[in-house]
Design a protein around this motif. Structure first.
Motif, PDB file in Angstrom:
ATOM      1  N   GLY A 432       3.677   1.761   5.280  1.00 15.56           N
ATOM      2  CA  GLY A 432       5.082   1.864   5.655  1.00 15.56           C
ATOM      3  C   GLY A 432       5.991   2.012   4.452  1.00 15.56           C
ATOM      4  O   GLY A 432       6.931   2.822   4.451  1.00 15.56           O
ATOM      5  N   LEU A 433       5.739   1.226   3.398  1.00 13.17           N
ATOM      6  CA  LEU A 433       6.549   1.313   2.187  1.00 13.17           C
ATOM      7  C   LEU A 433       6.366   2.656   1.488  1.00 13.17           C
ATOM      8  O   LEU A 433       7.328   3.238   0.976  1.00 13.17           O
ATOM      9  N   ALA A 434       5.139   3.146   1.469  1.00 14.93           N
ATOM     10  CA  ALA A 434       4.880   4.448   0.849  1.00 14.93           C
ATOM     11  C   ALA A 434       5.617   5.556   1.594  1.00 14.93           C
ATOM     12  O   ALA A 434       6.162   6.483   0.979  1.00 14.93           O
ATOM     13  N   GLU A 435       5.660   5.446   2.908  1.00 17.61           N
ATOM     14  CA  GLU A 435       6.386   6.444   3.703  1.00 17.61           C
ATOM     15  C   GLU A 435       7.881   6.376   3.413  1.00 17.61           C
ATOM     16  O   GLU A 435       8.554   7.403   3.272  1.00 17.61           O
ATOM     17  N   GLN A 436       8.433   5.148   3.309  1.00 17.49           N
ATOM     18  CA  GLN A 436       9.856   4.997   2.981  1.00 17.49           C
ATOM     19  C   GLN A 436      10.181   5.589   1.625  1.00 17.49           C
ATOM     20  O   GLN A 436      11.278   6.134   1.424  1.00 17.49           O
ATOM     21  N   ARG A 437       9.267   5.494   0.690  1.00 20.72           N
ATOM     22  CA  ARG A 437       9.489   6.028  -0.656  1.00 20.72           C
ATOM     23  C   ARG A 437       9.218   7.530  -0.746  1.00 20.72           C
ATOM     24  O   ARG A 437       9.458   8.138  -1.791  1.00 20.72           O
ATOM     25  N   GLY A 438       8.684   8.111   0.312  1.00 20.73           N
ATOM     26  CA  GLY A 438       8.374   9.530   0.281  1.00 20.73           C
ATOM     27  C   GLY A 438       7.153   9.864  -0.554  1.00 20.73           C
ATOM     28  O   GLY A 438       7.054  10.965  -1.110  1.00 20.73           O
ATOM     29  N   LEU A 439       6.205   8.940  -0.639  1.00 21.21           N
ATOM     30  CA  LEU A 439       4.978   9.165  -1.421  1.00 21.21           C
ATOM     31  C   LEU A 439       3.940   9.856  -0.550  1.00 21.21           C
ATOM     32  O   LEU A 439       3.455   9.283   0.437  1.00 21.21           O
ATOM     33  N   GLU A 440       3.604  11.069  -0.879  1.00 25.66           N
ATOM     34  CA  GLU A 440       2.627  11.837  -0.104  1.00 25.66           C
ATOM     35  C   GLU A 440       1.243  11.668  -0.731  1.00 25.66           C
ATOM     36  O   GLU A 440       0.878  12.340  -1.692  1.00 25.66           O
ATOM     37  N   ILE A 441       0.498  10.704  -0.185  1.00 30.42           N
ATOM     38  CA  ILE A 441      -0.846  10.394  -0.685  1.00 30.42           C
ATOM     39  C   ILE A 441      -1.788  10.348   0.509  1.00 30.42           C
ATOM     40  O   ILE A 441      -1.426   9.853   1.593  1.00 30.42           O
ATOM     41  N   ASP A 442      -2.982  10.868   0.320  1.00 29.33           N
ATOM     42  CA  ASP A 442      -3.983  10.820   1.383  1.00 29.33           C
ATOM     43  C   ASP A 442      -4.149   9.383   1.868  1.00 29.33           C
ATOM     44  O   ASP A 442      -4.273   8.445   1.065  1.00 29.33           O
ATOM     45  N   ARG A 443      -4.148   9.205   3.202  1.00 32.44           N
ATOM     46  CA  ARG A 443      -4.162   7.865   3.789  1.00 32.44           C
ATOM     47  C   ARG A 443      -5.373   7.055   3.349  1.00 32.44           C
ATOM     48  O   ARG A 443      -5.250   5.875   2.977  1.00 32.44           O
ATOM     49  N   ASP A 444      -6.548   7.662   3.381  1.00 35.41           N
ATOM     50  CA  ASP A 444      -7.749   6.928   2.992  1.00 35.41           C
ATOM     51  C   ASP A 444      -7.702   6.541   1.514  1.00 35.41           C
ATOM     52  O   ASP A 444      -8.109   5.428   1.137  1.00 35.41           O
ATOM     53  N   GLU A 445      -7.197   7.442   0.688  1.00 34.18           N
ATOM     54  CA  GLU A 445      -7.096   7.155  -0.745  1.00 34.18           C
ATOM     55  C   GLU A 445      -6.080   6.042  -0.995  1.00 34.18           C
ATOM     56  O   GLU A 445      -6.303   5.149  -1.826  1.00 34.18           O
TER      57      GLU A 445
END
Length: 484
Positions: A432-445
């Protein structure tokens, strides 16, 4: 280029008398910057003026004016004034205050407007008559070469009209200042917009006295004195005893939406806070749980959500709880609602604050004001340290002693437990925090890295998740700079 209008001796004498004519805002005349301007004016009209004295006083005021952004500083003095007018309209609202008081305030505002309009060019003209030119191509001591406070960066230019086609400008429009609107509604931003609104109203008025109603509404909605300038405070003990409220210029901007996985806990706290703000009975609260689970952040986020509805936050150290009656007396006459925030509250039974807190919560002779609540956080459910030896000791009335300790937490009324997240809960917070920050990272990674992070750092908690996402955001920013 506009020519500076000539100023004669009578006009200078009038400038000197301006602060003498103030009534409600008389304390502004004691401000060091205003006193420096007054001293400069007096040196210009004195019999046999000294060139050295005029030069020193001009540059002294100019330095102060640039540092504090004159005349914005004067507007701040007006907004932060604690006088009979600001207190009356702050408490009752402008519609419930005698119009004669409003008229006196309007008169003072007109005087202060004249003070704000004193022009550096005019004063340099007068100084030029005192100095004799050296005839050099450029003489920094010649008055015509002195700097003017209006010409330097930081001078408050008249604010342009709002462009309806500009979304950012519309958001800061006068009619919208001070509204609670989702992710932009932070306490510091809200206060800045409220102050901007009333300053714009004054600057745009042909006569500042005509903006007295706007100023009165500001006092009523935001506050007066120190409560006009800050929404968050810290109780600070004075060396000679007692204490003062010290304003916090930059409160934590954390928002409730950022606190992921705490829906149940937030619901209970929001409900109690809503009751408090609407004047319904509300309880003191203790937020209990492991470190890093979001207890303190939740309390701080309440300020950003509800500052526009009159909520204020006062941080008080456990060691200062004996000053609680002094603090509440300072808050009792304010129209705002105050949460006294005590972070990491726990006691050994020998600590004097343990017994000082009990009458504060309930049972003391002095009634707690209706605009004050206590929200505390703790890692101990019952606040007071207890041991197995006490339960098995030889005290005759051991049960009574145990009940006394347990009763302290009971006096808070509501206890909200913040459990540490399990692995899946921790990973959901990270996502959730990564999404708020706009961080596009593979979910599994992302999940793999998050689990590795918590193993080597502080275990699973909301704080650990935020620290991990902060690390990822910083790393991404560093890579962007290295590869523009």
């Amino acid at each position: 280029m506009n020519k500076t209008p000539f100023i004669d001796g009578d006009a200078l004498e009038r400038m000197i008398l301006l602060t003498s004519g103030l009534i409600l805002y008389k304390q502004i005349a004691r401000d060091p910057v205003v006193q420096a301007l007054q001293s400069l004016l007096e040196s210009l009209v004195s019999s046999g003026p000294s060139a050295r004295e005029v030069c020193e006083r001009y540059h002294h005021f100019c330095a102060l004016a640039l540092e504090c952004r004159w005349p914005d500083h004067l507007l701040d003095l007006i907004l932060d004034s604690d006088n009979s007018f600001s207190r009356r309209v702050g408490a009752a609202g402008p519609e419930n205050v005698d119009r004669r008081i409003m008229a006196l305030a309007a008169r003072d505002l007109s005087i202060l407007q004249e003070l704000s309009q004193i022009n550096a060019g005019q004063l340099k003209q007068v100084a030029a008559g005192i100095f004799s030119s050296t005839g050099a191509p450029y003489d920094p001591l010649a008055p015509e070469n002195w700097p003017g406070w209006e010409e330097m960066p930081g001078y408050l230019e008249p604010v342009p009209a709002v462009d309806p086609g500009n979304p950012d400008a519309v958001r800061e429009n006068l009619s919208g200042a001070g509204t609670c609107n989702g992710r932009d509604a932070g306490a510091a931003r809200w206060l800045a917009l409220c102050r901007r609104r009333v300053k714009m109203a004054l600057l745009r008025s042909r006569n500042w006295g005509g903006a007295v109603d706007e100023l009165a509404r500001y006092y009523h909605r935001v506050g007066w004195g120190v409560f006009s300038r800050y929404v968050a405070f810290r109780w600070q003990k004075s060396p000679g005893g007692g204490g003062v409220l010290a304003g916090i210029a930059s409160p934590d901007p954390v928002r409730l939406e950022e606190l992921i996985g705490l829906d149940r806990e937030k619901k209970v706290i929001l409900e109690n806070t809503e009751h408090f703000l609407t004047g319904l009975p509300a309880n003191n609260m203790i937020l209990y749980g492991d470190r890093g689970t979001g207890k303190s952040s939740t309390v701080k986020a309440l300020l950003n959500a509800f500052a526009c509805r009159g909520l204020r936050l006062v941080e008080m150290a456990k060691a200062d709880l004996g000053d609680f009656p002094l603090l509440t007396r300072q808050l009792a006459n304010q129209t705002q609602k105050f949460i006294i925030f005590v972070d990491d509250l726990s006691f050994d039974e020998t600590e004097p604050e343990y017994r000082a807190l009990k009458p504060v919560l309930e049972g003391g002779l002095e009634v707690r004001p209706g605009n004050v609540l206590i929200y505390a956080t703790s890692n101990r459910r019952h606040l007071v340290k207890e041991s197995f030896s006490e339960r098995q000791g030889d005290e005759v009335h051991a049960r009574d002693s145990m009940e006394e300790k347990l009763a302290l937490a009971d006096r808070f009324g509501i206890t909200v437990t913040f459990p540490a997240p399990d692995q899946e809960g921790y990973l959901r917070i990270v996502e959730g925090l990564a999404e708020q920050r706009g961080l596009e990272i593979d979910r599994d990674e992302l999940r793999k890295m998050a689990l590795h992070w918590e193993m080597w750092h502080n275990g699973r908690s909301g704080r650990t998740a935020r620290q991990f996402v902060d690390y990822l955001a910083a790393r991404r920013a560093g890579m962007s700079r290295a590869n523009p």
